[in-house]
Design an enzyme around this catalytic site. Structure first.
Site, mmCIF file in Angstrom:
data_model
loop_
_atom_site.group_PDB
_atom_site.id
_atom_site.type_symbol
_atom_site.label_atom_id
_atom_site.label_comp_id
_atom_site.label_asym_id
_atom_site.label_seq_id
_atom_site.Cartn_x
_atom_site.Cartn_y
_atom_site.Cartn_z
ATOM 1 N N LEU A 1 -40.322 -38.402 -71.450
ATOM 2 C CA LEU A 1 -40.130 -38.114 -70.028
ATOM 3 C C LEU A 1 -41.071 -37.019 -69.527
ATOM 4 O O LEU A 1 -41.181 -36.796 -68.323
ATOM 5 C CB LEU A 1 -38.683 -37.649 -69.782
ATOM 6 C CG LEU A 1 -37.576 -38.650 -70.140
ATOM 7 C CD1 LEU A 1 -36.239 -37.942 -70.233
ATOM 8 C CD2 LEU A 1 -37.505 -39.760 -69.120
ATOM 9 N N SER B 1 -43.038 -45.412 -63.273
ATOM 10 C CA SER B 1 -42.633 -45.214 -61.879
ATOM 11 C C SER B 1 -42.966 -46.432 -61.033
ATOM 12 O O SER B 1 -43.913 -47.178 -61.323
ATOM 13 C CB SER B 1 -43.383 -43.998 -61.337
ATOM 14 O OG SER B 1 -43.335 -43.973 -59.935
ATOM 15 N N TYR C 1 -51.172 -39.543 -60.053
ATOM 16 C CA TYR C 1 -49.914 -39.628 -60.820
ATOM 17 C C TYR C 1 -49.667 -41.080 -61.221
ATOM 18 O O TYR C 1 -49.379 -41.382 -62.387
ATOM 19 C CB TYR C 1 -48.789 -39.098 -59.931
ATOM 20 C CG TYR C 1 -47.385 -39.320 -60.421
ATOM 21 C CD1 TYR C 1 -46.717 -38.355 -61.174
ATOM 22 C CD2 TYR C 1 -46.682 -40.489 -60.098
ATOM 23 C CE1 TYR C 1 -45.414 -38.544 -61.597
ATOM 24 C CE2 TYR C 1 -45.377 -40.682 -60.513
ATOM 25 C CZ TYR C 1 -44.746 -39.718 -61.253
ATOM 26 O OH TYR C 1 -43.455 -39.904 -61.675
ATOM 27 N N LYS D 1 -49.417 -42.999 -64.973
ATOM 28 C CA LYS D 1 -48.299 -43.838 -65.439
ATOM 29 C C LYS D 1 -48.826 -45.200 -65.897
ATOM 30 O O LYS D 1 -48.389 -45.733 -66.924
ATOM 31 C CB LYS D 1 -47.258 -44.015 -64.326
ATOM 32 C CG LYS D 1 -46.501 -42.749 -63.955
ATOM 33 C CD LYS D 1 -45.702 -42.213 -65.119
ATOM 34 C CE LYS D 1 -44.871 -40.995 -64.752
ATOM 35 N NZ LYS D 1 -44.355 -40.289 -65.943
ATOM 36 N N VAL E 1 -40.423 -32.760 -40.963
ATOM 37 C CA VAL E 1 -40.394 -33.971 -41.788
ATOM 38 C C VAL E 1 -41.828 -34.485 -41.923
ATOM 39 O O VAL E 1 -42.510 -34.709 -40.909
ATOM 40 C CB VAL E 1 -39.512 -35.059 -41.124
ATOM 41 C CG1 VAL E 1 -39.530 -36.346 -41.949
ATOM 42 C CG2 VAL E 1 -38.081 -34.556 -40.953
HETATM 43 P P1 NAD Z 1 -39.138 -32.725 -64.394
HETATM 44 O O1 NAD Z 1 -40.324 -31.968 -63.949
HETATM 45 O O2 NAD Z 1 -37.814 -32.106 -64.185
HETATM 46 O O3 NAD Z 1 -39.292 -33.146 -65.926
HETATM 47 C C1 NAD Z 1 -40.539 -33.191 -66.588
HETATM 48 C C2 NAD Z 1 -40.423 -32.292 -67.811
HETATM 49 O O4 NAD Z 1 -41.632 -32.380 -68.563
HETATM 50 C C3 NAD Z 1 -40.227 -30.822 -67.469
HETATM 51 O O5 NAD Z 1 -39.142 -30.321 -68.224
HETATM 52 C C4 NAD Z 1 -41.546 -30.162 -67.869
HETATM 53 O O6 NAD Z 1 -41.363 -28.816 -68.259
HETATM 54 C C5 NAD Z 1 -42.003 -31.066 -68.990
HETATM 55 N N1 NAD Z 1 -43.448 -31.110 -69.213
HETATM 56 C C6 NAD Z 1 -44.434 -31.338 -68.306
HETATM 57 N N2 NAD Z 1 -45.648 -31.295 -68.899
HETATM 58 C C7 NAD Z 1 -45.416 -31.065 -70.222
HETATM 59 C C8 NAD Z 1 -46.261 -30.909 -71.359
HETATM 60 N N3 NAD Z 1 -47.584 -30.985 -71.268
HETATM 61 N N4 NAD Z 1 -45.681 -30.663 -72.564
HETATM 62 C C9 NAD Z 1 -44.336 -30.570 -72.691
HETATM 63 N N5 NAD Z 1 -43.498 -30.700 -71.648
HETATM 64 C C10 NAD Z 1 -44.029 -30.944 -70.432
HETATM 65 O O7 NAD Z 1 -39.211 -34.152 -63.664
HETATM 66 P P2 NAD Z 1 -38.206 -35.383 -63.702
HETATM 67 O O8 NAD Z 1 -37.977 -35.776 -62.305
HETATM 68 O O9 NAD Z 1 -37.053 -35.111 -64.587
HETATM 69 O O10 NAD Z 1 -39.152 -36.486 -64.343
HETATM 70 C C11 NAD Z 1 -38.990 -36.963 -65.674
HETATM 71 C C12 NAD Z 1 -39.917 -38.144 -65.861
HETATM 72 O O11 NAD Z 1 -39.541 -39.211 -64.988
HETATM 73 C C13 NAD Z 1 -41.390 -37.825 -65.548
HETATM 74 O O12 NAD Z 1 -42.200 -38.542 -66.451
HETATM 75 C C14 NAD Z 1 -41.557 -38.388 -64.156
HETATM 76 O O13 NAD Z 1 -42.897 -38.741 -63.893
HETATM 77 C C15 NAD Z 1 -40.671 -39.627 -64.237
HETATM 78 N N6 NAD Z 1 -40.229 -40.094 -62.937
HETATM 79 C C16 NAD Z 1 -39.398 -39.342 -62.173
HETATM 80 C C17 NAD Z 1 -38.981 -39.810 -60.933
HETATM 81 C C18 NAD Z 1 -38.040 -39.013 -60.062
HETATM 82 O O14 NAD Z 1 -37.715 -39.468 -58.972
HETATM 83 N N7 NAD Z 1 -37.562 -37.858 -60.471
HETATM 84 C C19 NAD Z 1 -39.427 -41.062 -60.467
HETATM 85 C C20 NAD Z 1 -40.299 -41.803 -61.266
HETATM 86 C C21 NAD Z 1 -40.675 -41.327 -62.514
#
Ligand code: NAD
Length: 313
Positions: free
Chosen positions: A76, A120, A145, A149, A201
């Site tokens: 993640l 995503s 981004y 992905k 917005v």
């Molecule tokens: P988030 O930022 O809370 O979680 C990402 C985590 O990755 C964080 O804890 C961050 O500290 C860690 N991280 C980032 N770069 C790193 C690295 N180089 N080494 C180690 N750790 C690292 O975001 P989230 O919303 O929980 O997203 C989780 C995943 O889901 C991500 O891959 C994001 O792209 C994907 N995603 C999220 C959404 C959403 O709506 N939240 C939608 C589509 C995809």
């Protein structure tokens, strides 16, 4: 079962860790704490239920040893801020594409064969049919981004085809809920705390996307990983409806008990590279027997209430 969750201190990751701990499984979290927070895992750390390793996945040598003895990986970790790519152009390459390669290569060297990946809806790019099925293509993302992905998905396909990995690629809609640290509801609450009479917005407010509750997202991932055994499973995770940005603004204003008026910056999207309308086809998910606890508007209202408590107290 011993799991390694990258990004496990983040918003979605910490909810996934909650579920794995509830099942009684062993969990190792790798996170650089760049956007994740140790306190999201404090309840498990204090109880000695999980191990947190603060590691930057862009550093291969530092990453590799942590994959010894792992059964399955949930990957993640990534930069969560799509907009950042309009100003800084190598973040998604490093923390998305290269980090994903380092995870896969560490798995290969330690013979860990199963990975779930947080992709995503933005990989579908612009102009995809709505709702968008997993079979839609070609997928040409329009943000850095999204490009990272798509690259991650490609690398995973290569490790499945070349090294016999098993993988689950999940294309998430917008995921929302408690412990959120970014996104439209989080932004609106912060803006309204600063200026309670006015809400800026981005765009014209007509952007419409699906919003899935984070607990449903975590449950769906684990459910699908149990139900499907193909070498590579590709699945959308979202809801069957959408909620407009304008409606989200109205709900947040109502939940905060305010009378603010909304000012629109104009244009059909929030920023360059944004996809203004997104809805994923989720028949594949529903066909596995998974049931959503709520649709988008209810998820938005629930999240606005939770984040208001977390941000304002
Ligand atoms: P988030 O930022 O809370 O979680 C990402 C985590 O990755 C964080 O804890 C961050 O500290 C860690 N991280 C980032 N770069 C790193 C690295 N180089 N080494 C180690 N750790 C690292 O975001 P989230 O919303 O929980 O997203 C989780 C995943 O889901 C991500 O891959 C994001 O792209 C994907 N995603 C999220 C959404 C959403 O709506 N939240 C939608 C589509 C995809």
């Amino acid at each position: 079962m011993r799991w390694l969750v990258t990004g496990g201190a983040g918003f979605i990751g910490s909810h996934v860790v909650d579920r794995l701990v509830e099942r009684g499984d062993d969990v190792v979290v790798l996170d650089d704490l760049s956007s994740g927070r140790k306190e999201f895992l404090a309840h498990h750390l204090d109880a000695g239920r999980i191990t947190l390793q603060v590691v930057d996945l862009t550093d291969f040598e530092a990453t590799l040893p942590h994959f010894a003895g792992i059964d399955r990986v949930i990957h993640l970790a990534a930069n969560p801020d799509i907009r950042l790519g309009t100003r800084v152009t190598d973040t998604d390459l490093r923390h998305g594409t290269i980090a994903t390669y380092n995870v896969l290569e560490s798995m290969r060297q330690h013979e860990v064969k199963g990975i779930a990946f947080a992709s995503s809806s933005v990989v579908y790019g612009e102009g995809a049919p709505l709702p968008t099925p997993e079979t839609h293509g070609p997928c040409i993302p329009i943000s850095l981004y999204g490009a990272s992905k798509a690259a991650g998905e490609g690398l995973i396909g290569a490790y499945v085809g070349t090294f016999g990995f098993r993988a689950w690629i999940f294309r998430f809609a917008n995921i929302i809920g408690g412990r959120g640290t970014h996104g439209v509801i989080f932004d609106f609450i912060h803006k309204l705390v600063a200026t309670p009479e006015r809400l800026e917005v981005l765009g014209d407010g007509r952007q419409e996307k699906s919003y899935m509750l984070v607990e449903d997202c975590a449950d769906a991932m684990l459910h699908v990983m149990e139900q499907t055994d193909a070498p590579l499973t590709l699945m959308n995770l979202g809801t069957q409806d959408t909620c407009s940005v304008r409606r989200i603004g109205e709900i947040v204003i109502e939940v905060m008990g305010l009378q603010a008026h909304m000012d629109y910056t104009g244009g059909d999207r929030g920023w360059a590279g944004d996809i203004p309308k997104a809805r994923l086809a989720i028949e594949r998910l529903l066909d596995t027997g998974f049931t959503l606890t709520c649709q988008s508007e209810e998820a938005v209202r629930h999240t606005a209430n939770l984040l208001l408590k977390e941000i304002v107290g």
